[in-house]
Design a protein around this motif. Structure first.
Motif: not given
Length: 255
Positions: A242-243, A249-254
Motif C-alpha cells: 500500500e505504501g 500514485e501520488k496519494r496518501k497511503p491508507n
C-alpha cells in the motif's frame, strides 16, 4: 475492564493511560503496576489503537516513585522478586510492545516514575517536570531498569552523576541531555503529545512494529542482522504494498 488506580481513554487511533493516585502523587504500588500492565494487554489486542500515551493525573506529578511503604520491610529474596516482577509485568512489556508508547511527563518523575518514562519509546515533558533517581538516598539503587536504560539515553557519565548524586534535574536540562524529546507548558503537554501520536498513527503499524524491535536491538550484536531481516520481511506485507502504491500514485497511503 474497570480499573481503580488508572484511567483509560480511547480516542480514534490513540489511547491515554492516566495513573490516577493523586493523593500519593501517583506513586507506583503493586496494584497500579498490574493495572497498567493489564491496560497494555487490552490496548495491544485492540487493532483500532495505534499509539499509547501514558501520563499522570493532575499537574504536580507524573509518577513520584514507587510506593516505599509496600517494600520497607522486605529482605533480599522478596526485593529481588519485586524487581523481577516489575520488569516482567510492566517495564519490559512497555519497551517491547509492538505499538509506540509515549510518556507525557507532567511534573515529578522520580525513581520508578522516571524508570516508567524511560521504558516508553518517546518522552515529552512539561516545563514544571523534575526528573531523577533518588534511590541511593534510601540505601538502594534503581530496580526497575534505571541503571540500564538511563546510560543508553544520556551516556554513562551523566547517568552516573544522576544516580550517584540523586539530584533532580529540570525539564529543560532533561531535554538538553536527551532524556526527554520536547518540553512544553503544562497546559499544552497532552495536546502536543497527541499531535505527535496522531502523526505516528497515520504511518504503517507493521513497519513501526518492526522498527521498535530493530531499535531495541541496536546496542546488541544482533542489531544489523535484525534490521536486514525485518526490512526483508516487510516486503511481503500489505503495508509495504500500500505504501509503495500510494507513493507511485501520488496519494496518501491508507494503512
Amino acid at each position: 475492564m474497570s480499573y481503580e488506580n488508572i484511567l483509560l481513554e480511547k480516542e480514534n487511533k490513540l489511547a491515554v493511560v492516566t495513573i490516577n493516585r493523586p493523593q500519593s502523587l501517583n506513586a507506583l504500588n503493586a496494584k497500579t503496576i498490574q493495572e497498567i500492565s493489564s491496560a497494555m494487554d487490552e490496548l495491544n489486542a485492540d487493532e483500532s489503537c495505534r499509539v499509547i500515551i501514558i501520563t499522570g493525573s493532575g499537574e504536580k506529578s507524573f509518577v513520584a516513585g514507587a510506593d516505599i511503604k509496600e517494600f520497607s520491610d522486605f529482605g533480599q529474596e522478596k526485593a529481588e522478586e519485586l524487581a523481577r516482577n516489575g520488569h516482567n509485568t510492566l517495564f519490559n512489556k512497555i519497551e517491547n510492545t509492538s505499538k509506540p508508547v509515549i510518556a507525557a511527563v507532567n511534573g515529578f518523575a522520580l525513581g520508578g516514575g522516571l524508570e516508567l518514562a524511560m521504558a516508553c519509546h518517546i518522552r515529552y515533558a512539561s516545563e514544571n517536570a523534575r526528573l531523577g533517581l533518588p534511590e541511593v538516598t534510601l540505601g538502594l539503587i534503581p530496580g526497575y531498569g534505571g541503571t540500564q536504560r538511563l546510560p543508553k539515553l544520556v551516556g554513562k557519565g551523566i547517568a552516573n552523576e544522576m544516580i550517584f548524586s540523586a539530584k533532580m534535574i529540570p525539564a529543560l536540562k532533561a531535554k538538553e541531555i536527551g532524556l526527554v524529546n520536547e518540553v512544553y507548558p503544562i497546559e499544552e503537554l497532552l495536546t502536543k503529545t497527541k499531535e505527535l501520536a496522531n502523526t505516528i498513527a497515520n504511518n504503517s503499524p507493521m513497519a513501526i512494529s518492526k522498527a521498535i524491535q530493530a531499535v531495541n536491538l541496536s546496542d546488541t550484536e544482533k542489531g544489523f542482522e535484525s534490521e536486514i531481516k525485518y526490512f526483508g520481511e516487510l516486503f511481503e506485507m500489505n503495508d509495504k504494498k500500500e505504501g509503495v502504491a500510494a507513493f507511485l500514485e501520488k496519494r496518501k497511503p491508507n494503512f
